[in-house]
Design an enzyme around this catalytic site. Structure first.
Site, PDB file in Angstrom:
ATOM      1  N   ASP A 163      12.125 -10.777  19.933  1.00 56.45           N
ATOM      2  CA  ASP A 163      12.190 -12.023  20.703  1.00 56.45           C
ATOM      3  C   ASP A 163      12.448 -11.675  22.178  1.00 56.45           C
ATOM      4  O   ASP A 163      12.621 -10.499  22.516  1.00 56.45           O
ATOM      5  CB  ASP A 163      13.213 -12.994  20.085  1.00 56.45           C
ATOM      6  CG  ASP A 163      14.647 -12.618  20.363  1.00 56.45           C
ATOM      7  OD1 ASP A 163      14.915 -11.414  20.571  1.00 56.45           O
ATOM      8  OD2 ASP A 163      15.512 -13.506  20.378  1.00 56.45           O
TER       9      ASP A 163
ATOM     10  N   ASP B 190      17.144  -9.197  20.654  1.00 53.95           N
ATOM     11  CA  ASP B 190      18.204  -9.052  19.643  1.00 53.95           C
ATOM     12  C   ASP B 190      17.695  -9.417  18.257  1.00 53.95           C
ATOM     13  O   ASP B 190      18.416  -9.285  17.272  1.00 53.95           O
ATOM     14  CB  ASP B 190      19.469  -9.844  20.007  1.00 53.95           C
ATOM     15  CG  ASP B 190      19.215 -11.322  20.208  1.00 53.95           C
ATOM     16  OD1 ASP B 190      18.045 -11.758  20.142  1.00 53.95           O
ATOM     17  OD2 ASP B 190      20.195 -12.053  20.443  1.00 53.95           O
TER      18      ASP B 190
ATOM     19  N   ASP C 211      14.871 -11.705  24.284  1.00 54.56           N
ATOM     20  CA  ASP C 211      16.049 -10.946  24.729  1.00 54.56           C
ATOM     21  C   ASP C 211      16.363  -9.781  23.778  1.00 54.56           C
ATOM     22  O   ASP C 211      17.412  -9.149  23.893  1.00 54.56           O
ATOM     23  CB  ASP C 211      17.266 -11.853  24.950  1.00 54.56           C
ATOM     24  CG  ASP C 211      17.764 -12.506  23.690  1.00 54.56           C
ATOM     25  OD1 ASP C 211      16.934 -12.832  22.812  1.00 54.56           O
ATOM     26  OD2 ASP C 211      18.993 -12.679  23.544  1.00 54.56           O
TER      27      ASP C 211
ATOM     28  N   SER D  24      17.062 -16.771  24.671  1.00 55.34           N
ATOM     29  CA  SER D  24      16.748 -16.084  23.425  1.00 55.34           C
ATOM     30  C   SER D  24      15.356 -16.456  22.922  1.00 55.34           C
ATOM     31  O   SER D  24      14.385 -16.277  23.628  1.00 55.34           O
ATOM     32  CB  SER D  24      17.830 -16.403  22.394  1.00 55.34           C
ATOM     33  OG  SER D  24      17.682 -15.582  21.266  1.00 55.34           O
TER      34      SER D  24
HETATM   35 MG    MG Z   1      17.491 -13.564  20.928  1.00 52.94          MG
END
Ligand code: MG
Length: 454
Positions: free
Chosen positions: A244, A248, A246, A100
């Protein structure tokens, strides 16, 4: 095997520094345990762009195949894409290889349920118990799994967003937004152009290629967005967008090159969704009270949960919330799926901006104004951070304290939330007040208390 002691194990998954904790051996064992619990059957595997992604991916594949699971390989994909693919492919589960917003030397496994949600703490503990006891159900030679390529997951994700009835793409297209988009060399580079093509935006990408070679701290908080802010001004863009690695978490920058702060993202999304659909909003205990104020403007209310995406998702499902998410820039739109999703967050906020007819800074100025100060205290792995937080009760009067997650002290128009992080060996202290000075004062007071008690 590699010791699990150097890995952070939590409701969000298992994460560690590559080569020191997060090794192929650790990933292999976790995948063997996960596949033994959920398999046999198809398991979706996606990853962000980290340089360790290929190494960890092959260990995860080997672990899953060895216990008779088929790997549905979607390769580089956002976390919400992997969640949606798990749900839509009717898989037995899903694994996302991403740390993440952690720096590039980290990697992690986020484990999903067959519904594409993060694991609840009980199921997560069951998997880790299997790892510790090496309780794996290895398949014989003729029942080993196979790898199935599924290269269309990103297109399917965008197609599902296109089908959302809450969106009116023509309203967004008419504004012909010029946007600078900072992908931080993460998985966003693999999916975001398709979204902006559909939305009719002209985009200048920054750090676009998904190489994993992050040039900034990947957390999309104002202090990390200097280059994006400068580029918005240079290009005279309507706004800037940061995600970010990934994809999300989502944050916006105004046309003046000013970061709105990640807390604004969910508030803006709520303002749009609540203008269309009556219902409640779900968020965690650390999210800005501006969200409650906006909900009240629409005769709605906000329900709070402990921090952690799964807690928010489960509560949103339980009460059939119209919107959910987290103050860290995580927007969850339940009609799409119960995961934080920057793509849907972008579409919702761009439609709000399009309909407002004005600028993003004007829109920001129309929101309830609070100042939030976030601070963290780093601790050695050996300190029990959760227990340390609770010792504050020996100092503070118990009357105003909410124990939903760590301790949250409520005052008039201000609050302080002190909790142990799920993902790092730290205690987070977050305060919000009408002035920055007051928020700062509250944080410093509690920081001193914690340091005194440790
Ligand atoms: Mg993330």
């Amino acid at each position: 095997m590699a010791s699990l002691n150097d890995l952070m194990i939590s409701v969000s998954g298992v994460r560690g520094i590559v080569g020191a904790g997060m090794t192929p051996e650790a990933a292999l064992k976790i995948a063997e345990a996960y596949g033994s619990e959920f398999g046999p059957g198809p398991i979706v595997v996606g990853r962000d762009s980290r340089t360790s992604g290929d190494m960890i991916k092959h260990a995860v594949w080997a672990g899953l195949l060895s216990v008779g699971c088929d790997v549905v390989d979607i390769d580089v994909a956002s976390t919400p894409t992997t969640q949606m693919a798990t749900e839509k492919q009717k898989a037995k589960g899903g694994i996302i290889i991403t740390a993440s917003h952690n720096p590039r030397e980290w990697n992690a496994l986020k484990l999903l349920s067959p519904q594409g949600l993060f694991l609840d703490p009980e199921t997560g503990s069951k998997i880790m118990a299997r790892v510790e006891k090496e309780e794996f159900r290895f398949a014989p030679w003729n029942r080993i799994g196979k790898v199935i390529a599924h290269p269309t997951a990103l297109e399917e994700h965008i197609a599902a967003i296109k089908n959302l009835s809450v969106l009116n793409v023509n309203a967004i297209r008419q504004r012909k937004f010029k946007i600078v988009v900072d992908c931080c060399h993460g998985a966003g580079g693999a999916i975001l152009s398709q979204l902006f093509d559909w939305l009719g935006c002209s985009v200048i990408f920054h750090d676009f290629e998904p190489t994993g070679l992050f040039t900034r701290n990947p957390e999309p908080v104002p202090e990390n967005l200097g280059e994006l802010c400068a580029k918005v001004k240079t290009h005279q863009a309507d706004l800037g967008i940061a995600v970010d690695p990934d994809v999300d978490r989502l944050a916006f920058v105004s046309e003046e090159g000013q970061p709105l702060g990640e807390e604004s993202t969910l508030v803006l999304a709520a303002r749009f969704v609540l203008s269309r659909e009556p219902g409640e909003v779900v968020t965690n205990a650390s999210t800005t009270q501006a969200l409650d104020d906006v909900a009240a403007q629409f005769d709605s209310s906000v329900q709070r949960t402990p921090v952690g995406e799964i807690h928010v998702a489960m509560k949103a499902a339980e009460i059939k919330a119209v919107l959910a998410g987290e103050g860290n820039g995580g927007v969850m739109y339940p009609p799409l799926h119960l995961g934080r999703d920057a793509m849907v967050g972008i579409a919702l906020v761009l439609q709000l901006l399009a309909e407002s007819g004005g600028t993003l800074s004007a829109l920001r100025a129309s929101l309830p104004q609070y100042e939030m100060v976030k601070e963290k205290i780093s601790l050695p792995f050996s300190v029990n951070a959760q227990a340390l937080v609770q010792t504050l009760l020996t100092l503070e009067p118990a009357g105003s304290v909410d124990k939903l997650d760590g301790l949250k002290y409520h005052y008039d128009k201000s609050w302080v939330h002190v909790r142990a992080s799920n993902t790092e060996p730290i205690i987070r202290i977050i305060a919000e007040a009408k002035s920055r000075e007051e928020a700062q004062r509250l944080v410093q007071k509690f920081k001193k208390d914690i340091q005194r008690l440790n």
